[in-house]
Design a protein around this motif. Structure first.
Motif, PDB file in Angstrom:
ATOM      1  N   THR A  67      -0.441  12.437  34.039  1.00 38.86           N
ATOM      2  CA  THR A  67      -0.116  11.791  35.309  1.00 38.86           C
ATOM      3  C   THR A  67      -0.855  12.461  36.443  1.00 38.86           C
ATOM      4  O   THR A  67      -0.992  13.683  36.448  1.00 38.86           O
ATOM      5  CB  THR A  67       1.400  11.833  35.583  1.00 38.86           C
ATOM      6  OG1 THR A  67       1.664  11.259  36.866  1.00 38.86           O
ATOM      7  CG2 THR A  67       1.933  13.248  35.597  1.00 38.86           C
TER       8      THR A  67
ATOM      9  N   GLU B  76       5.932  10.113  38.966  1.00 42.11           N
ATOM     10  CA  GLU B  76       6.845   8.973  38.942  1.00 42.11           C
ATOM     11  C   GLU B  76       8.300   9.436  39.060  1.00 42.11           C
ATOM     12  O   GLU B  76       8.742  10.366  38.383  1.00 42.11           O
ATOM     13  CB  GLU B  76       6.666   8.188  37.647  1.00 42.11           C
ATOM     14  CG  GLU B  76       7.515   6.926  37.581  1.00 42.11           C
ATOM     15  CD  GLU B  76       7.253   6.115  36.332  1.00 42.11           C
ATOM     16  OE1 GLU B  76       7.741   4.969  36.260  1.00 42.11           O
ATOM     17  OE2 GLU B  76       6.553   6.625  35.430  1.00 42.11           O
ATOM     18  N   GLY B  77       9.045   8.791  39.950  1.00 40.28           N
ATOM     19  CA  GLY B  77      10.455   9.092  40.143  1.00 40.28           C
ATOM     20  C   GLY B  77      10.752  10.255  41.052  1.00 40.28           C
ATOM     21  O   GLY B  77      11.919  10.539  41.334  1.00 40.28           O
TER      22      GLY B  77
ATOM     23  N   LEU C 105       6.307   5.804  42.777  1.00 38.22           N
ATOM     24  CA  LEU C 105       6.719   4.510  42.244  1.00 38.22           C
ATOM     25  C   LEU C 105       6.310   4.348  40.778  1.00 38.22           C
ATOM     26  O   LEU C 105       7.013   3.720  39.986  1.00 38.22           O
ATOM     27  CB  LEU C 105       6.108   3.386  43.086  1.00 38.22           C
ATOM     28  CG  LEU C 105       6.616   1.971  42.870  1.00 38.22           C
ATOM     29  CD1 LEU C 105       8.094   1.859  43.244  1.00 38.22           C
ATOM     30  CD2 LEU C 105       5.790   0.981  43.702  1.00 38.22           C
ATOM     31  N   SER C 106       5.173   4.908  40.418  1.00 43.82           N
ATOM     32  CA  SER C 106       4.665   4.872  39.051  1.00 43.82           C
ATOM     33  C   SER C 106       3.758   6.086  38.890  1.00 43.82           C
ATOM     34  O   SER C 106       3.504   6.811  39.857  1.00 43.82           O
ATOM     35  CB  SER C 106       3.889   3.569  38.795  1.00 43.82           C
ATOM     36  OG  SER C 106       2.617   3.619  39.409  1.00 43.82           O
ATOM     37  N   PRO C 107       3.237   6.331  37.682  1.00 42.23           N
ATOM     38  CA  PRO C 107       2.361   7.492  37.526  1.00 42.23           C
ATOM     39  C   PRO C 107       1.120   7.461  38.414  1.00 42.23           C
ATOM     40  O   PRO C 107       0.510   8.499  38.648  1.00 42.23           O
ATOM     41  CB  PRO C 107       1.971   7.434  36.043  1.00 42.23           C
ATOM     42  CG  PRO C 107       3.091   6.721  35.391  1.00 42.23           C
ATOM     43  CD  PRO C 107       3.535   5.694  36.383  1.00 42.23           C
ATOM     44  N   LYS C 108       0.741   6.282  38.907  1.00 43.21           N
ATOM     45  CA  LYS C 108      -0.471   6.190  39.727  1.00 43.21           C
ATOM     46  C   LYS C 108      -0.223   5.587  41.103  1.00 43.21           C
ATOM     47  O   LYS C 108      -1.175   5.243  41.807  1.00 43.21           O
ATOM     48  CB  LYS C 108      -1.526   5.350  38.994  1.00 43.21           C
ATOM     49  CG  LYS C 108      -2.073   6.007  37.739  1.00 43.21           C
ATOM     50  CD  LYS C 108      -3.195   5.176  37.143  1.00 43.21           C
ATOM     51  CE  LYS C 108      -3.772   5.829  35.898  1.00 43.21           C
ATOM     52  NZ  LYS C 108      -4.907   5.036  35.334  1.00 43.21           N
ATOM     53  N   ALA C 109       1.026   5.447  41.524  1.00 42.07           N
ATOM     54  CA  ALA C 109       1.309   4.807  42.815  1.00 42.07           C
ATOM     55  C   ALA C 109       2.427   5.533  43.547  1.00 42.07           C
ATOM     56  O   ALA C 109       3.441   5.898  42.957  1.00 42.07           O
ATOM     57  CB  ALA C 109       1.682   3.342  42.622  1.00 42.07           C
ATOM     58  N   THR C 110       2.219   5.741  44.838  1.00 42.72           N
ATOM     59  CA  THR C 110       3.216   6.346  45.711  1.00 42.72           C
ATOM     60  C   THR C 110       3.395   5.460  46.936  1.00 42.72           C
ATOM     61  O   THR C 110       2.417   4.929  47.482  1.00 42.72           O
ATOM     62  CB  THR C 110       2.784   7.757  46.148  1.00 42.72           C
ATOM     63  OG1 THR C 110       2.850   8.635  45.028  1.00 42.72           O
ATOM     64  CG2 THR C 110       3.679   8.304  47.248  1.00 42.72           C
TER      65      THR C 110
ATOM     66  N   GLN D  16      -2.574   3.906  45.705  1.00 41.39           N
ATOM     67  CA  GLN D  16      -2.802   3.563  44.302  1.00 41.39           C
ATOM     68  C   GLN D  16      -4.013   4.344  43.793  1.00 41.39           C
ATOM     69  O   GLN D  16      -5.098   4.281  44.393  1.00 41.39           O
ATOM     70  CB  GLN D  16      -3.060   2.065  44.141  1.00 41.39           C
ATOM     71  CG  GLN D  16      -3.445   1.633  42.741  1.00 41.39           C
ATOM     72  CD  GLN D  16      -2.310   1.766  41.750  1.00 41.39           C
ATOM     73  OE1 GLN D  16      -1.176   1.405  42.030  1.00 41.39           O
ATOM     74  NE2 GLN D  16      -2.610   2.292  40.565  1.00 41.39           N
TER      75      GLN D  16
END
Length: 315
Positions: free
Chosen positions: A12, A35-36, A80-85, A122
């Protein structure tokens, strides 16, 4: 340790590689949160404007402008995901100023909520695959800051109407942002970041145009001990010429010391970061931005130094 860090980056794109904290004004280059994970940051900037400039020259302060700004921004970011904040930035402004306009002594003391900004990032090229990380940013500024009524304006010397100024809390209009960020780890304790962004600003309240902006941040930070990082960055901004709308004629505009920035300016910011527990879960940073160069489009004020402090906490 180096093998562990590399293994993590293959899974990640972490926001903080090893124990190095991104530079205080750098926008984090291309880094994202795991993520999270939720991160809260508070950054406070203080500066004074009592010097006037025109083109590449410092010129006499004809109106004896003496302005002070204190701006505190609370930021919340979520992986939000391994590649998005995604995130939100909430500013609170306290701006005071005194000046002499013709025969009028002007005193301004404006404070309140500024324009809230929603942001998203992203990852396009992850660190584990390419040896560097590239991200795409988007942002939307909401017109939440006051533009009239709750703060003081200039005296009624412009055709008998109040004159809007950039001392107001917001622009009264949405703004749209796009950017690209890059992060490179030279090794586990040395980070290099770059970020380029463009802000589009439509005409705002009072037909006031704050001008579109292009910003470039170049930064490097290094962990020197388990508890201390040092860094330096270069911050460049170019802003198109502002338009103060129908309330202000050309003669008055030339005289007013209160103007939104237009032209180009660069600051150099040395800084230090303290990690009390040797990990980036909580960190404290301080820096001073020094005016390095400028070329402004018209007679206007600039700050020669900015004092910046921040605290961050990763939940």
């Amino acid at each position: 340790m180096k093998k562990i860090v590399l293994a993590l980056t293959m899974v990640t794109p972490l926001m903080m590689f090893a124990d190095v904290i991104p530079a205080i004004n750098s926008k984090g280059g291309a880094q994202v949160l795991p993520e999270g994970k939720l991160k809260m940051g508070i950054k406070h900037t203080q500066f004074e404007r009592n010097s006037m400039f025109d083109g590449t020259n410092e010129v006499p302060n004809r109106e004896n402008l003496d302005a002070t700004a204190n701006i505190t921004v609370v930021g919340l970011h979520y992986g939000l995901s391994p590649k998005a904040t995604i995130g939100v930035m909430i500013p609170y402004k306290n701006i005071s100023a005194t000046a002499k306009l013709r025969t009028n002594d002007v005193a301004i003391d404006n404070k309140g909520l500024g324009d809230i900004v929603l942001v998203a990032r992203q990852v396009l090229l992850p660190m584990g695959e390419y040896g560097f990380q590239l991200s795409l940013d988007g942002g939307l500024k909401l017109p939440t800051g006051a533009t009239n009524g709750s703060f003081k304006k200039a005296p009624t010397i412009a055709n008998g109407v109040d004159t809007p100024m950039p001392t107001q809390m917001g622009t009264g209009e949405f703004e749209y942002m796009i950017g690209l960020g890059v992060t490179k780890m030279v090794h586990e304790s040395w980070e290099v970041d770059a970020h380029l962004s463009y802000t589009y600003r439509p005409k705002a309240e009072h037909d006031y145009d704050f001008g579109n902006a292009l910003s470039l941040d170049l930064a490097t930070t290094k962990s020197v001990t388990k508890q201390f990082n040092i860094g330096v960055e270069y911050n460049f901004t170019y802003n198109t010429k502002t338009d103060m709308g129908e309330d202000t004629n050309a003669q008055l505009r030339a005289m007013l010391p209160f103007k939104a920035f237009s032209g180009s300016v660069g600051y150099v910011t040395p800084q230090v970061e303290f990690l009390p527990f040797g990990k980036p879960k909580i960190h404290f940073g301080v820096g001073v931005s020094f005016l390095a160069h400028y070329d402004v489009k018209e007679y206007q004020p600039l700050e020669k130094e900015r004092f910046v402090a921040r605290v961050g906490y990763l939940f």
